[in-house]
Design a protein around this motif. Structure first.
Motif, short mmCIF file in Angstrom:
data_model
loop_
_atom_site.label_atom_id
_atom_site.label_comp_id
_atom_site.label_asym_id
_atom_site.label_seq_id
_atom_site.Cartn_x
_atom_site.Cartn_y
_atom_site.Cartn_z
N MET A 72 0.83 -1.21 0.00
CA MET A 72 0.00 0.00 0.00
C MET A 72 0.87 1.26 0.00
SD MET A 72 -2.82 1.59 -0.14
CE MET A 72 -4.28 0.64 0.28
N THR A 73 1.98 1.23 0.73
CA THR A 73 2.90 2.38 0.70
C THR A 73 3.35 2.64 -0.72
OG1 THR A 73 3.66 1.90 2.94
CG2 THR A 73 5.10 3.25 1.58
N MET A 74 3.70 1.58 -1.44
CA MET A 74 4.16 1.77 -2.81
C MET A 74 3.02 2.14 -3.74
SD MET A 74 7.20 1.67 -2.31
CE MET A 74 7.39 2.27 -3.97
N ALA A 145 -0.26 11.12 9.14
CA ALA A 145 -1.08 11.70 8.06
C ALA A 145 -1.05 10.80 6.83
CB ALA A 145 -0.57 13.10 7.72
N PHE A 146 0.10 10.19 6.56
CA PHE A 146 0.22 9.27 5.43
C PHE A 146 -0.67 8.05 5.64
CE2 PHE A 146 2.54 5.88 3.07
CZ PHE A 146 2.50 6.45 1.80
N ALA A 147 -0.72 7.55 6.89
CA ALA A 147 -1.57 6.41 7.20
C ALA A 147 -3.04 6.73 6.96
CB ALA A 147 -1.35 5.96 8.65
N GLU A 148 -3.45 7.93 7.31
CA GLU A 148 -4.83 8.34 7.05
C GLU A 148 -5.13 8.31 5.56
OE1 GLU A 148 -5.60 12.12 8.81
OE2 GLU A 148 -5.21 11.45 10.86
N ARG A 149 -4.18 8.78 4.75
CA ARG A 149 -4.37 8.76 3.30
C ARG A 149 -4.44 7.32 2.78
NH1 ARG A 149 -0.55 13.57 0.71
NH2 ARG A 149 -1.27 15.26 2.08
N MET A 150 -3.60 6.46 3.33
CA MET A 150 -3.63 5.06 2.90
C MET A 150 -4.98 4.42 3.22
SD MET A 150 0.11 3.33 3.50
CE MET A 150 0.16 3.58 5.27
N LYS A 152 -7.86 5.89 3.52
CA LYS A 152 -8.87 6.44 2.61
C LYS A 152 -8.79 5.74 1.26
CE LYS A 152 -10.47 10.85 0.62
NZ LYS A 152 -10.35 10.50 -0.80
N ARG A 153 -7.57 5.57 0.76
CA ARG A 153 -7.42 4.89 -0.53
C ARG A 153 -7.82 3.42 -0.42
NH1 ARG A 153 -4.98 6.28 -5.16
NH2 ARG A 153 -5.96 8.26 -4.55
N ALA A 154 -7.53 2.79 0.69
CA ALA A 154 -7.92 1.40 0.88
C ALA A 154 -9.43 1.23 0.72
CB ALA A 154 -7.46 0.89 2.24
N ARG A 155 -10.18 2.15 1.30
CA ARG A 155 -11.65 2.08 1.18
C ARG A 155 -12.07 2.28 -0.27
NH1 ARG A 155 -11.01 4.90 6.10
NH2 ARG A 155 -11.25 6.93 5.08
N GLU A 156 -11.40 3.19 -0.97
CA GLU A 156 -11.72 3.45 -2.38
C GLU A 156 -11.42 2.22 -3.25
OE1 GLU A 156 -10.70 8.27 -2.22
OE2 GLU A 156 -9.30 6.85 -3.15
N LEU A 157 -10.43 1.43 -2.86
CA LEU A 157 -10.04 0.25 -3.63
C LEU A 157 -10.88 -0.98 -3.27
CD1 LEU A 157 -6.13 0.59 -3.58
CD2 LEU A 157 -7.70 1.19 -5.44
N GLY A 158 -11.75 -0.84 -2.28
CA GLY A 158 -12.61 -1.96 -1.91
C GLY A 158 -12.02 -2.89 -0.87
#
Length: 388
Positions: A72-74, A145-150, A152-158
């Motif tokens: 996910m970081t990458m 803050a980066f973890a929060e963004r990850m 959010k993206r995780a939810r967007e990716l399902g």
């Protein structure tokens, strides 16, 4: 040529709207061949060519993903490059926090500015926790803050059961994923960033005078594995997310909870080879290819050709192939008018031992409704001769 059996279903009993089963949506079918066991605590093996789960064991159980969450970081890094917020030649500064980070390291230098290209290799090849912190701080200002963004993206990716608290996979009871979520994430990274996936096949990287080999043991076994990421913590055990491509098929495997490095390597290799050996993917129809004709009611023509909007492929045990049956199911006759692209039925693929898979079929062309006179003649014909 695929033989299609046409089946009618009464309009009152037929429920339309079932689209192609997508693994990424969490509803991919599970195709089981001869049973196989694994000592992994959590596992999932997926053929992403046809979105089919070949094997699973506690795939939705929360687990410590360890360094496998660096995928996910990458993903976030590659997304930033794609959006133009970073380039491979950009440089990012090394904070004291990043420099002091323990665990697997790239050995970044304090206060140095390091190229993104080198940091990517540091994360993927060397599993550098320090490089992950450099990326997190460079992209979001802080790791939290980066973890929060990850997330959010995780939810967007399902990803339905993922919560990340750091960029490295460092042990934290609130840092968890499931094997299924990791497989979905791996598929997204491969498909969303094909131009950067090659980093995962790099076998060694030298930085700061220190040469380190890729920790993925399957890269060295000559079995078509070209990524992705290992992980190990006391809480999670030994894990691996791996992907292999052979003869047009790509498999993704996630295993976790293994007792040691050797078991991780051997179990992963065994499961991937089993997936390629026992299963095959069969192409039935190409996108736009005519499947059959569906009868129309009160249409300017009696039938409408139907097709599949995407390539139609199924993966099943090789032993089940001889019993495969392909059926077109519709609530025919379909009432006109029909527009090109309207869903008018589905293709059902079944076989002994195969749970079945369904694909929507759509009208290949517009068909207008008959005019008043035509409808009157059709009604009279129906009264005289009945339904055909």
């Amino acid at each position: 040529m695929v033989a299609v059996v046409r089946t009618r279903v009464a309009r009152t009993r037929f429920a339309m709207g079932l689209a192609v089963a997508l693994f990424a949506a969490g509803v991919g079918p599970v195709a089981h061949a001869a049973s196989i066991e694994t000592i992994a605590k959590q596992a999932i093996l997926v053929d992403i060519t046809s979105n089919t789960v070949l094997f699973e064991k506690s795939p939705d159980q929360r687990m410590a993903p360890s360094s496998m969450s660096k995928i996910m970081t990458m993903y976030m890094v590659f997304d930033a490059i794609k959006e133009g917020r970073l380039t491979l030649d950009s440089t990012l500064p090394v904070s004291e926090r990043a420099w002091r980070m323990q665990g697997s390291k790239m050995f970044v230098e304090l206060h140095n500015n390091i190229k993104v290209d080198d940091l990517i290799k540091g994360v993927i090849v060397q599993s550098g926790n320090d490089a992950c912190i450099v990326f997190a701080e460079g992209l979001a200002g802080s790791e939290s803050a980066f973890a929060e963004r990850m997330n959010k993206r995780a939810r967007e990716l399902g990803l339905k059961d993922t919560n990340l608290t750091n960029a490295t996979g460092w042990p934290d009871p609130n840092h968890y994923m499931t094997a299924r979520d990791l497989a979905i994430l791996a598929e997204h990274l491969i498909k969303d960033f094909p131009e950067y996936y090659h980093y995962y096949s790099i076998r060694e990287f030298k930085y700061h005078g220190i040469n380190q080999g890729n920790r993925n043991p399957l890269l060295y076994r000559g079995m078509d594995v070209d990524g992705m990421k290992t992980g190990h913590t006391e809480a999670g055990g030994y894990g691996l997310t791996a992907s292999a491509e052979r003869e047009g098929r790509r498999l993704i495997l996630v295993v976790n909870g293994l007792p040691n490095m050797q078991a991780r390597a051997d179990e992963s290799a065994r499961l991937i080879e089993w997936g390629f050996r026992e299963f095959a993917t069969y192409a039935l129809f190409k996108a736009g290819e005519t499947v059959d004709q569906v009868p129309l009611w009160l249409g300017a023509q009696d039938t409408v050709p139907v097709t599949v909007p995407e390539d139609m492929k199924v993966t099943m045990a090789r032993a089940d192939r001889s019993g495969m049956k392909v059926s077109l199911v519709s609530n025919a006759p379909v009432a006109a008018p029909v527009k090109k692209g309207d869903v008018v039925g589905k293709v059902v693929v079944s076989a002994p031992g195969f749970p079945g898979k369904e694909f929507p079929v759509v009208a290949a062309q517009d068909v207008e409704k008959l005019g008043f006179v035509g409808r009157a003649l059709a009604a009279a014909k129906f009264l005289i001769f009945g339904a055909s």
